[in-house]
Write a protein that holds these residues in place. Structure first.
Motif, short mmCIF file in Angstrom:
data_model
loop_
_atom_site.label_atom_id
_atom_site.label_comp_id
_atom_site.label_asym_id
_atom_site.label_seq_id
_atom_site.Cartn_x
_atom_site.Cartn_y
_atom_site.Cartn_z
N THR A 115 -20.34 -26.85 4.81
CA THR A 115 -21.39 -25.97 4.20
C THR A 115 -22.14 -25.37 5.20
O THR A 115 -22.50 -24.19 5.27
CB THR A 115 -22.46 -26.95 3.06
OG1 THR A 115 -21.59 -27.52 2.11
CG2 THR A 115 -23.78 -26.14 2.72
N HIS A 116 -22.23 -26.11 6.37
CA HIS A 116 -23.06 -25.69 7.42
C HIS A 116 -22.34 -24.59 8.10
O HIS A 116 -22.76 -23.57 8.49
CB HIS A 116 -23.35 -26.85 8.42
CG HIS A 116 -24.04 -26.50 9.70
ND1 HIS A 116 -25.46 -26.29 9.50
CD2 HIS A 116 -24.11 -25.86 10.82
CE1 HIS A 116 -25.97 -26.26 10.78
NE2 HIS A 116 -25.05 -25.87 11.35
N LYS B 34 -20.00 -22.64 6.85
CA LYS B 34 -19.75 -21.44 6.12
C LYS B 34 -21.07 -20.60 6.23
O LYS B 34 -20.73 -19.40 6.30
CB LYS B 34 -19.67 -21.70 4.77
CG LYS B 34 -18.14 -22.39 4.32
CD LYS B 34 -17.85 -22.54 2.94
CE LYS B 34 -16.68 -23.31 2.55
NZ LYS B 34 -15.47 -22.38 2.79
N LYS B 35 -22.19 -21.19 6.43
CA LYS B 35 -23.58 -20.46 6.59
C LYS B 35 -23.43 -19.80 8.05
O LYS B 35 -23.62 -18.47 8.07
CB LYS B 35 -24.64 -21.56 6.59
CG LYS B 35 -25.03 -22.00 5.36
CD LYS B 35 -26.09 -22.89 5.25
CE LYS B 35 -26.53 -23.49 3.85
NZ LYS B 35 -27.72 -24.52 4.01
N LYS B 36 -22.79 -20.48 9.13
CA LYS B 36 -22.76 -20.02 10.26
C LYS B 36 -21.84 -18.70 10.28
O LYS B 36 -21.89 -17.46 10.93
CB LYS B 36 -22.20 -20.82 11.29
CG LYS B 36 -23.47 -21.86 11.70
CD LYS B 36 -24.44 -21.45 12.30
CE LYS B 36 -25.53 -22.45 12.80
NZ LYS B 36 -26.58 -21.70 13.87
N VAL C 234 -20.86 -16.76 7.67
CA VAL C 234 -21.45 -15.51 7.19
C VAL C 234 -22.35 -15.05 8.08
O VAL C 234 -22.11 -13.77 8.09
CB VAL C 234 -22.01 -16.01 5.86
CG1 VAL C 234 -22.90 -14.78 5.26
CG2 VAL C 234 -21.15 -16.70 4.87
N GLN C 235 -23.32 -15.46 8.82
CA GLN C 235 -24.20 -14.78 9.69
C GLN C 235 -23.24 -14.16 10.90
O GLN C 235 -23.79 -13.17 11.19
CB GLN C 235 -24.84 -15.94 10.33
CG GLN C 235 -25.92 -16.91 9.54
CD GLN C 235 -26.70 -17.96 10.09
OE1 GLN C 235 -26.59 -18.31 11.28
NE2 GLN C 235 -27.45 -18.68 9.29
N PRO D 103 -15.76 -16.95 5.14
CA PRO D 103 -15.96 -18.30 4.98
C PRO D 103 -14.99 -19.12 4.29
O PRO D 103 -14.38 -20.12 4.43
CB PRO D 103 -17.23 -18.46 4.34
CG PRO D 103 -17.22 -17.25 3.52
CD PRO D 103 -16.78 -16.36 4.47
N SER E 90 -13.03 -21.51 7.45
CA SER E 90 -13.49 -22.71 7.19
C SER E 90 -12.78 -23.78 5.82
O SER E 90 -12.44 -22.78 5.03
CB SER E 90 -15.26 -22.93 6.80
OG SER E 90 -15.50 -24.36 6.78
N THR F 242 -12.53 -25.11 2.30
CA THR F 242 -13.09 -25.03 1.22
C THR F 242 -12.85 -26.03 0.19
O THR F 242 -11.57 -26.00 -0.42
CB THR F 242 -12.77 -23.72 0.41
OG1 THR F 242 -13.23 -22.54 1.27
CG2 THR F 242 -13.53 -23.50 -0.81
#
Length: 364
Positions: A69-70, A72-74, A76-77, A82, A86, A88
């Motif tokens: 989860t962490h 995927k956020k990075k 996307v940024q 993602p 990463s 899934t």
């Protein structure tokens, strides 16, 4: 299709119709299967987790969920994808991260990343550099993760804990093999204090604790067709530990000129060019967050992790081969001797390894 596998597959929220579930690879720990679906639906990976190695599979899956989860956020940024960069996780039909069958076995699934390439060894300097970059980036993206992970592998890479296990194993001599490996036991005894002194720096916090992968061989990185890193996989061992473990284990794996279980120790040595390339790639991403003490101990971490593997293979051999899968009775002893040859090569070239790390650091 195996009826029981078909039933297991039905427990997960797979899109489309499952055509076939077949064995994939020969993992030392888990049993892995490829789930092929019909038409344009995505394919998947299904795994039976080894509950004898991973004593708390539910916590392990929660760790993986937090980390992905962490990540995927990075991703996307950073403008990345993602679903390709990463893992899934695929939940069960009931929304859980794992399924436990009637026999108490734990199963988990993830999306299969298409058009990805894996390697069993770093056959080129550029591949080694990309692998180092991949682990450095993985650690870098997790450097600011605040969530706590459950310690699902107590004592993993903890040398004080390993020596407690070692002393118990020697005392029990369960398989009656101790007498025939006295020379190998001497290898461990000779280096005991040096290795404990290094680990003490982790215990005191001099070397900080971070989120780490803990199994950084090149086969745990997916590459695209151009040789660029896509994704770090096999997250069962993600823990809070020292990041030097990841670097050291990668050097142990990447820079070995022989096989981990090479029957001819003469084939085994440290490839200094691979070491240099991996280190260059790793530091291109990791240098920004590494402390001076971490940088200072990079080269030694390769010796530390390789020593630990010598100890663990030998310990499992003495104990009767209860941890690592073996294909023949002496395989753990063969692994021990091959890893020891790699360790002595690292010791021989240690000054050069340290100088190489310093040169790369100052080049950035």
């Amino acid at each position: 299709m195996n009826l029981s596998l078909e039933n297991i597959g039905k427990q997960f929220s797979f899109e489309g119709t499952v055509k076939e579930i077949r064995t994939l690879g020969e993992g030392l720990i888990n049993d892995t299967f490829f789930v092929e679906t019909a038409g344009e639906s995505p394919n998947y990976i299904l795994q039976r987790k080894n509950k004898y190695i991973f004593k708390n599979v539910p916590a392990m899956m929660e760790n993986i969920h937090k980390v992905t989860t962490h990540l995927k956020k990075k991703i996307v940024q950073r403008g990345g994808n993602p679903r390709r960069e990463s893992l899934t996780l695929i939940p069960t039909q009931k929304g859980n991260l794992y399924y436990q069958d009637a026999e108490g076995e734990y199963w988990a699934a993830c999306l299969f990343i298409e058009d990805a390439i894996t390697y069993e060894a770093a056959h080129s300097l550029e591949l080694a550099r990309q692998g180092g970059k991949g682990i450095g980036l993985f650690q870098s993206m997790l450097a600011d993760m605040k969530e706590t992970l459950v310690d699902t592998l107590p004592g993993f890479h903890n040398m004080r804990y390993r020596f407690q296990q070692w002393d118990d194993t020697l005392a029990k001599d369960s398989a009656g093999r101790k007498a025939k490996v006295q020379e190998e036991i001497g290898w461990i005894k000779q280096r005991r204090e040096e290795m404990l002194a290094f680990w003490q720096k982790a215990e005191t916090g001099e070397i900080p604790t971070r989120i780490t992968h803990n199994d950084t061989k090149i086969s745990n990185i997916l590459f695209d067709e151009n040789g660029n890193i896509l994704c770090v996989i096999d997250l069962d061992t993600v823990l809070s530990s020292i990041c030097l473990n990841d670097y050291g284990d990668a050097i142990r794996s990447y820079a070995n000129t022989g096989l981990e279980d090479d029957k001819n120790p003469g084939n085994v040595s440290l490839n200094l060019e691979i070491f240099k390339s991996y280190t260059s790639g790793y530091l291109s991403e990791a240098l920004s967050f590494l402390t001076p003490v971490e940088r200072e101990h990079l080269a030694f971490s390769a010796r530390y992790i390789t020593f630990e593997q010598v100890l663990r293979f030998l310990m499992d051999y003495i104990d009767g081969d209860n941890y690592y899968k073996v294909k023949y009775p002496e395989q753990n002893l063969v692994r021990t001797r091959a890893q020891y040859k790699l360790l002595t090569s690292m010791e021989k070239h240690y000054t050069e390894m340290c100088a190489t790390v310093d040169t790369i650091i100052h080049s950035f």
